[in-house]
Write a protein that holds these residues in place. Structure first.
Motif, PDB file in Angstrom:
ATOM      1  N   ASN A 112      37.278  33.201  37.271  1.00  0.00           N
ATOM      2  CA  ASN A 112      36.184  32.288  37.605  1.00  0.00           C
ATOM      3  C   ASN A 112      35.750  31.434  36.409  1.00  0.00           C
ATOM      4  O   ASN A 112      35.251  30.327  36.572  1.00  0.00           O
ATOM      5  CB  ASN A 112      34.981  33.075  38.134  1.00  0.00           C
ATOM      6  CG  ASN A 112      35.269  33.725  39.481  1.00  0.00           C
ATOM      7  OD1 ASN A 112      36.067  33.216  40.273  1.00  0.00           O
ATOM      8  ND2 ASN A 112      34.634  34.854  39.752  1.00  0.00           N
ATOM      9  N   LYS A 113      35.953  31.955  35.193  1.00  0.00           N
ATOM     10  CA  LYS A 113      35.526  31.227  33.994  1.00  0.00           C
ATOM     11  C   LYS A 113      36.540  30.165  33.567  1.00  0.00           C
ATOM     12  O   LYS A 113      36.168  29.050  33.184  1.00  0.00           O
ATOM     13  CB  LYS A 113      35.312  32.210  32.833  1.00  0.00           C
ATOM     14  CG  LYS A 113      34.164  33.187  33.053  1.00  0.00           C
ATOM     15  CD  LYS A 113      34.069  34.176  31.894  1.00  0.00           C
ATOM     16  CE  LYS A 113      32.959  35.185  32.125  1.00  0.00           C
ATOM     17  NZ  LYS A 113      32.904  36.202  31.031  1.00  0.00           N
ATOM     18  N   ILE A 114      37.822  30.503  33.632  1.00  0.00           N
ATOM     19  CA  ILE A 114      38.863  29.620  33.091  1.00  0.00           C
ATOM     20  C   ILE A 114      39.600  28.852  34.179  1.00  0.00           C
ATOM     21  O   ILE A 114      40.038  27.726  33.982  1.00  0.00           O
ATOM     22  CB  ILE A 114      39.853  30.442  32.237  1.00  0.00           C
ATOM     23  CG1 ILE A 114      39.107  31.094  31.069  1.00  0.00           C
ATOM     24  CG2 ILE A 114      40.994  29.580  31.726  1.00  0.00           C
ATOM     25  CD1 ILE A 114      39.950  32.046  30.243  1.00  0.00           C
ATOM     26  N   SER A 125      37.764  37.500  44.153  1.00  0.00           N
ATOM     27  CA  SER A 125      38.626  37.754  42.993  1.00  0.00           C
ATOM     28  C   SER A 125      38.569  39.217  42.571  1.00  0.00           C
ATOM     29  O   SER A 125      39.597  39.811  42.206  1.00  0.00           O
ATOM     30  CB  SER A 125      38.236  36.846  41.817  1.00  0.00           C
ATOM     31  OG  SER A 125      36.919  37.113  41.392  1.00  0.00           O
ATOM     32  N   THR A 126      37.372  39.817  42.636  1.00  0.00           N
ATOM     33  CA  THR A 126      37.242  41.237  42.291  1.00  0.00           C
ATOM     34  C   THR A 126      37.977  42.101  43.291  1.00  0.00           C
ATOM     35  O   THR A 126      38.681  43.056  42.917  1.00  0.00           O
ATOM     36  CB  THR A 126      35.755  41.653  42.250  1.00  0.00           C
ATOM     37  OG1 THR A 126      35.062  40.838  41.319  1.00  0.00           O
ATOM     38  CG2 THR A 126      35.617  43.123  41.840  1.00  0.00           C
ATOM     39  N   GLY A 159      37.302  38.916  35.378  1.00  0.00           N
ATOM     40  CA  GLY A 159      36.244  37.911  35.293  1.00  0.00           C
ATOM     41  C   GLY A 159      36.707  36.585  34.730  1.00  0.00           C
ATOM     42  O   GLY A 159      36.026  35.558  34.886  1.00  0.00           O
ATOM     43  N   SER A 160      37.870  36.558  34.096  1.00  0.00           N
ATOM     44  CA  SER A 160      38.349  35.330  33.462  1.00  0.00           C
ATOM     45  C   SER A 160      38.779  34.274  34.477  1.00  0.00           C
ATOM     46  O   SER A 160      38.808  33.086  34.158  1.00  0.00           O
ATOM     47  CB  SER A 160      39.527  35.647  32.529  1.00  0.00           C
ATOM     48  OG  SER A 160      40.621  36.158  33.269  1.00  0.00           O
TER      49      SER A 160
END
Length: 396
Positions: free
Chosen positions: A275-277, A147-148, A272-273
């Protein structure tokens, strides 16, 4: 101490990723240089209508569409380096053809033919470079940083156009169009030298490689959402200069710069959102924001509000590609990562390739005032696709 060590490691990974996706910057910088100049050149200097202008510029993305599959195969079999070398050579040749097209402007048919050839070469270069640097970065830092890597690749992509578009206008106004061609050749050469000096990396996976079309089928639900979201960007990048001319406004390149600046800012702040959401939810929220921006542009009575609308559109569109891309790549085996990113990238090429002639047709049949409401409608269809993906995931 452990926290500082982890932060240092994360920073190292980001620098490593940046050292590869800078190649994306070089490639898309050459594309951005002529982005705000060519529509005016084709329409006002050569005298062709908006449909022809959109079709010539959009032909780049048609060629990109065909090259993505080939590039994905090369990346999975031979690594990203050969693909990027080919792309940089294509960008250098594009510069040569651009110079010839500008030089022969007194012969519109010859000039437009040379421009069409230059756009096809640009599309070839874009297709080969599009997913190759990000694959190179993933091979270097590992799949856990996908993702990064995708986000940073997009930052390189759109920051290059944020700089390239207004620079191209400045070069055109103060030095002449020939300088855009010269700069294109120079940046392509820098990219070629940088690529040659990097160590080649290859996938060591022993898994069976699937056919490109089977991979395309896997990623297509996410790609369709991306394609619909991409119409907003395609309309801004191809028609904003003509739209400004129609309104009697100046400095259209500022819209592209603000769009791209907010795009880059969104990538930095929100990566970073995912992977979190979750990728699909982030894409959904992003398309809603993009829709708000397009709604503002559609009814903006002044250049300032149009710029604000373009900025909001850029912020919204910023996370669509990595958000849906992470979900798409998850569904491919490690032996097919290059093909998966290439297949997924096809959908933005389709979007940008179709948006030129399609939006040009809307402008010709209904008027320039209808191009952004039309784009808004298609992005809202993308919102519906995300809703369907979320519901189907909940049921499975």
């Amino acid at each position: 101490m452990l926290s500082k060590s982890l932060q240092k490691t994360a920073l190292d990974y980001r620098f490593q990723i940046a050292s590869y996706v800078i190649l994306t910057f070089y490639g898309y910088f050459t594309i951005g240089l002529s982005l705000a100049v060519l529509p005016i050149f084709i329409h006002e200097i050569l005298g062709f209508n908006t449909i022809i202008a959109g079709a010539v510029i959009g032909s780049q993305y048609i060629m990109t569409f065909f090259m993505r599959a080939y590039a994905g195969t090369i990346v999975d079999k031979k690594g990203p380096k050969p693909a990027i070398i080919v792309s940089m050579i294509c960008f250098m040749l594009t510069g040569i053809l651009l110079w010839a097209a500008f030089y022969t402007s007194a012969s519109p048919l010859l000039s437009i033919s040379l421009l069409a050839a230059s756009r096809l070469l640009t599309g070839c270069g874009e297709g080969m470079v599009g997913a190759s640097p990000v694959n190179w970065a993933i091979l270097r830092v590992g799949d856990q940083h996908t993702s990064t890597a995708i986000s940073y690749n997009g930052i390189s992509n759109y920051s290059s156009m944020a700089i390239g578009a207004p620079l191209g206008v400045i070069l055109s106004q103060h030095l002449g169009n020939w300088s855009i061609a010269a700069f294109t050749i120079l940046v392509g050469l820098i990219g070629l030298i940088s690529t040659i000096n990097k160590k080649a990396l290859y996938s060591l996976s022993t898994e069976v490689r699937n056919s490109f079309f089977s991979v395309l089928k896997i990623v297509s639900p996410f790609g369709i959402g991306l394609a619909l979201a991409g119409i907003g960007f395609g309309t801004i990048s191809t028609f904003i200069t003509l739209y400004y001319n129609y309104k009697g406004w100046e400095n259209a390149a500022i819209c592209i710069t603000c769009f791209s600046t907010m795009f880059v800012l969104g990538r930095f702040l929100l990566t970073g959102s995912i992977n979190k959401i979750g990728g699909v939810k982030i894409a959904l929220y992003s398309m809603i924001i993009e829709s708000v921006g397009l709604l503002m542009i559609s009814f903006a009575p002044s250049p300032l509000l149009t710029i604000i609308g373009a900025s909001i559109t850029g912020l919204g569109f910023s996370m669509v590609f990595p958000a849906l891309g992470v979900e798409a790549v998850k569904r491919a085996s490690s032996a097919n990562k290059g093909a998966a990113l290439g297949a997924y990238g096809l959908f933005i090429d389709i979007s940008l390739g179709v948006s030129g002639p399609l939006v040009g047709l809307v402008a010709k049949q209904f008027g320039m005032n209808f191009i952004f409401p039309f784009s808004l409608f298609l992005v809202l269809l993308g919102v519906m696709v995300c809703f369907i993906l979320i519901r189907s995931k909940a049921k499975s």
